[in-house]
Design an enzyme around this catalytic site. Structure first.
Site, short mmCIF file in Angstrom:
data_model
loop_
_atom_site.label_atom_id
_atom_site.label_comp_id
_atom_site.label_asym_id
_atom_site.label_seq_id
_atom_site.Cartn_x
_atom_site.Cartn_y
_atom_site.Cartn_z
N ASP A 7 4.85 -1.52 -1.68
CA ASP A 7 3.79 -0.91 -0.86
C ASP A 7 3.15 -1.60 0.17
O ASP A 7 3.40 -2.87 0.42
CB ASP A 7 2.62 -0.32 -1.77
CG ASP A 7 1.58 0.67 -0.81
OD1 ASP A 7 2.23 1.52 -0.07
OD2 ASP A 7 0.51 0.48 -1.12
N SER A 8 2.65 -0.89 1.23
CA SER A 8 1.97 -1.75 2.37
C SER A 8 0.82 -2.48 1.93
O SER A 8 0.42 -3.58 2.53
CB SER A 8 1.49 -0.77 3.41
OG SER A 8 0.50 -0.11 2.77
N TYR A 39 0.29 1.04 6.96
CA TYR A 39 1.33 1.38 7.86
C TYR A 39 1.07 3.07 8.67
O TYR A 39 1.89 3.20 9.33
CB TYR A 39 2.42 1.60 6.74
CG TYR A 39 3.26 0.49 6.37
CD1 TYR A 39 2.78 -0.75 6.80
CD2 TYR A 39 4.59 0.54 5.75
CE1 TYR A 39 3.36 -2.01 6.36
CE2 TYR A 39 5.15 -0.54 5.75
CZ TYR A 39 4.69 -1.94 5.77
OH TYR A 39 5.45 -2.91 5.42
N GLY A 40 0.04 3.74 8.02
CA GLY A 40 -0.10 5.12 8.38
C GLY A 40 -0.45 5.32 9.88
O GLY A 40 -0.18 6.44 10.32
N CYS A 70 5.46 3.72 -1.69
CA CYS A 70 4.76 4.15 -0.46
C CYS A 70 5.31 5.17 0.21
O CYS A 70 6.59 5.36 0.74
CB CYS A 70 4.95 2.87 0.69
SG CYS A 70 4.14 3.06 2.24
N ASN A 71 4.43 6.46 0.29
CA ASN A 71 4.95 7.66 1.09
C ASN A 71 5.06 7.51 2.38
O ASN A 71 6.11 8.16 3.04
CB ASN A 71 3.93 8.65 0.90
CG ASN A 71 3.60 9.01 -0.52
OD1 ASN A 71 4.46 10.02 -0.96
ND2 ASN A 71 2.92 8.45 -1.30
N THR A 72 4.31 6.51 3.12
CA THR A 72 4.66 6.65 4.74
C THR A 72 5.87 5.85 4.90
O THR A 72 6.69 6.37 5.72
CB THR A 72 3.47 5.50 5.20
OG1 THR A 72 2.31 6.27 4.75
CG2 THR A 72 3.64 5.47 6.69
N GLU A 162 -8.25 -0.67 1.02
CA GLU A 162 -8.03 -2.14 1.01
C GLU A 162 -8.87 -2.97 1.08
O GLU A 162 -8.85 -4.18 0.70
CB GLU A 162 -6.91 -2.28 2.31
CG GLU A 162 -5.37 -1.46 2.13
CD GLU A 162 -4.75 -2.23 1.08
OE1 GLU A 162 -4.65 -3.49 1.06
OE2 GLU A 162 -4.05 -1.78 0.18
N CYS A 194 0.07 9.89 -0.93
CA CYS A 194 -0.38 8.46 -0.60
C CYS A 194 -0.81 7.72 -1.81
O CYS A 194 -1.77 8.26 -2.50
CB CYS A 194 -1.44 8.43 0.64
SG CYS A 194 -1.74 6.60 0.69
N THR A 195 0.23 6.66 -2.12
CA THR A 195 -0.14 6.08 -3.45
C THR A 195 -1.48 5.33 -3.37
O THR A 195 -1.74 4.90 -4.65
CB THR A 195 0.92 4.88 -3.69
OG1 THR A 195 1.20 4.03 -2.60
CG2 THR A 195 2.28 5.75 -4.06
N HIS A 196 -2.14 5.12 -2.36
CA HIS A 196 -3.46 4.69 -2.60
C HIS A 196 -4.50 5.62 -2.83
O HIS A 196 -5.56 5.32 -3.72
CB HIS A 196 -3.93 4.35 -1.09
CG HIS A 196 -3.53 2.99 -0.51
ND1 HIS A 196 -2.51 2.71 -0.04
CD2 HIS A 196 -4.32 1.89 -0.25
CE1 HIS A 196 -2.10 1.40 0.26
NE2 HIS A 196 -3.35 0.77 0.08
N1 DGL Z 1 0.24 3.70 0.16
C1 DGL Z 1 0.81 4.01 1.27
C2 DGL Z 1 1.50 5.32 1.28
O1 DGL Z 1 1.55 6.03 0.10
C3 DGL Z 1 0.66 3.42 2.52
C4 DGL Z 1 -0.61 3.72 3.06
C5 DGL Z 1 -0.77 2.79 4.48
O2 DGL Z 1 -0.42 1.70 4.68
O3 DGL Z 1 -1.42 3.67 5.36
O4 DGL Z 1 1.59 6.07 2.16
#
Ligand code: DGL
Length: 270
Positions: A7-8, A39-40, A70-72, A162, A194-196
């Protein structure tokens, strides 16, 4: 035998937790690209290049299979990686197909034509890059017809998580849910894309109301990874040890990870 989870930042820990519970005998190597999160807000080329170099590091750590938790990255880089980059003896899997299969009541790998499903109004909460990619809508259209998706880009939320600023994170969740509800007053289901975001799941549920089903990925991904490894045991890789790698400040990342998972997590420099 080790499997990589990428993940990011810290969001993929929600997936790591579920896959480690489901597959306790498998060592997992977790990679957080904290120096480059979020990353988003990046463009697709940037997300692609960063995801490739993180995945390469996990291959070097003895993983033949890497889960992009990470979905992004799954939305902006996975298909291009699979088509042009992943070596023949390695595999890279993404996280949103298992979620869409659950939402559309499908078994793993059911490729029959799209059909009507019970849910008609779905709210999608994701990063700006994931929303822009329209990857959810594309995957959904392969499987279901007549589903109305309203997407809400949750700017700022990953940064707040984060940084461990949960007061700001809660305020952002509530304001993004309000913004979504102005566009779609009565969603039946909400996807935390988003996994966050599962780290804020209770707040999402509270803001959306008890009658909205909130889908998050961790357990769905764990089930589909277990199924994949049963069919492809050769993809377990030769690495023997679990570990946590970060491109960021290892001490700070370890502190926040320990706070989120409520167990001691120690990251090393990647
Ligand atoms: N947790 C990530 C996702 O699922 C990344 C979010 C990010 O870095 O912006 O998209």
């Amino acid at each position: 035998m080790a499997v990589g989870v990428f993940d990011s930042g810290l969001g993929g820990l929600t997936v790591l937790d579920a896959v480690s519970r489901r597959l306790p005998e498998v060592p997992f190597v977790y990679f957080a690209d904290s120096a480059h999160a979020p990353y988003g807000v990046r463009d697709a080329d940037d997300v692609y290049n960063l995801t490739v170099s993180a995945t390469e590091r996990l291959f070097d750590a003895g993983c033949d299979l890497v889960v992009l938790a990470c979905n992004t990255a799954s939305a902006a880089a996975l298909r291009r990686m699979q088509e042009a980059w992943v070596p023949r003896d390695k595999r890279v899997l993404g996280v949103f197909v298992p979620l869409i299969e659950a939402l559309t009541e499908r078994q793993w790998g059911d490729n029959s034509p799209p059909r009507e499903v019970a849910v008609k109004h779905v709210a999608l909460f994701a990063t700006p890059a994931t929303v822009r990619s329209r990857a959810f809508q594309r995957e959904l259209a392969f499987r279901a017809i007549g589903v109305d998706v309203e997407a809400q880009a949750c700017g700022g939320l990953v940064d707040a998580i984060e940084e461990g600023d949960m007061i700001l994170a809660e305020a952002l969740v509530r304001s993004h849910v309000d913004a979504l509800k102005r566009k779609m007053p009565d969603p039946q289901a909400a996807i935390l894309g988003c996994t966050h975001y599962p780290l804020m799941q209770e707040i999402f549920q509270d803001a959306l109301g008890a009658d909205v089903s909130v889908y998050s990925q961790a357990d769905l991904v764990a089930e589909s990874l277990a199924d994949y490894l049963k069919r492809h045991p050769d993809k377990l890789g030769h690495g023997q040890e679990s570990g946590f790698l970060t491109t960021g400040d290892a001490q700070k990342v370890s502190r926040h990870a320990t706070q989120f998972l409520r167990r001691k997590i120690s990251f090393d420099a990647a």
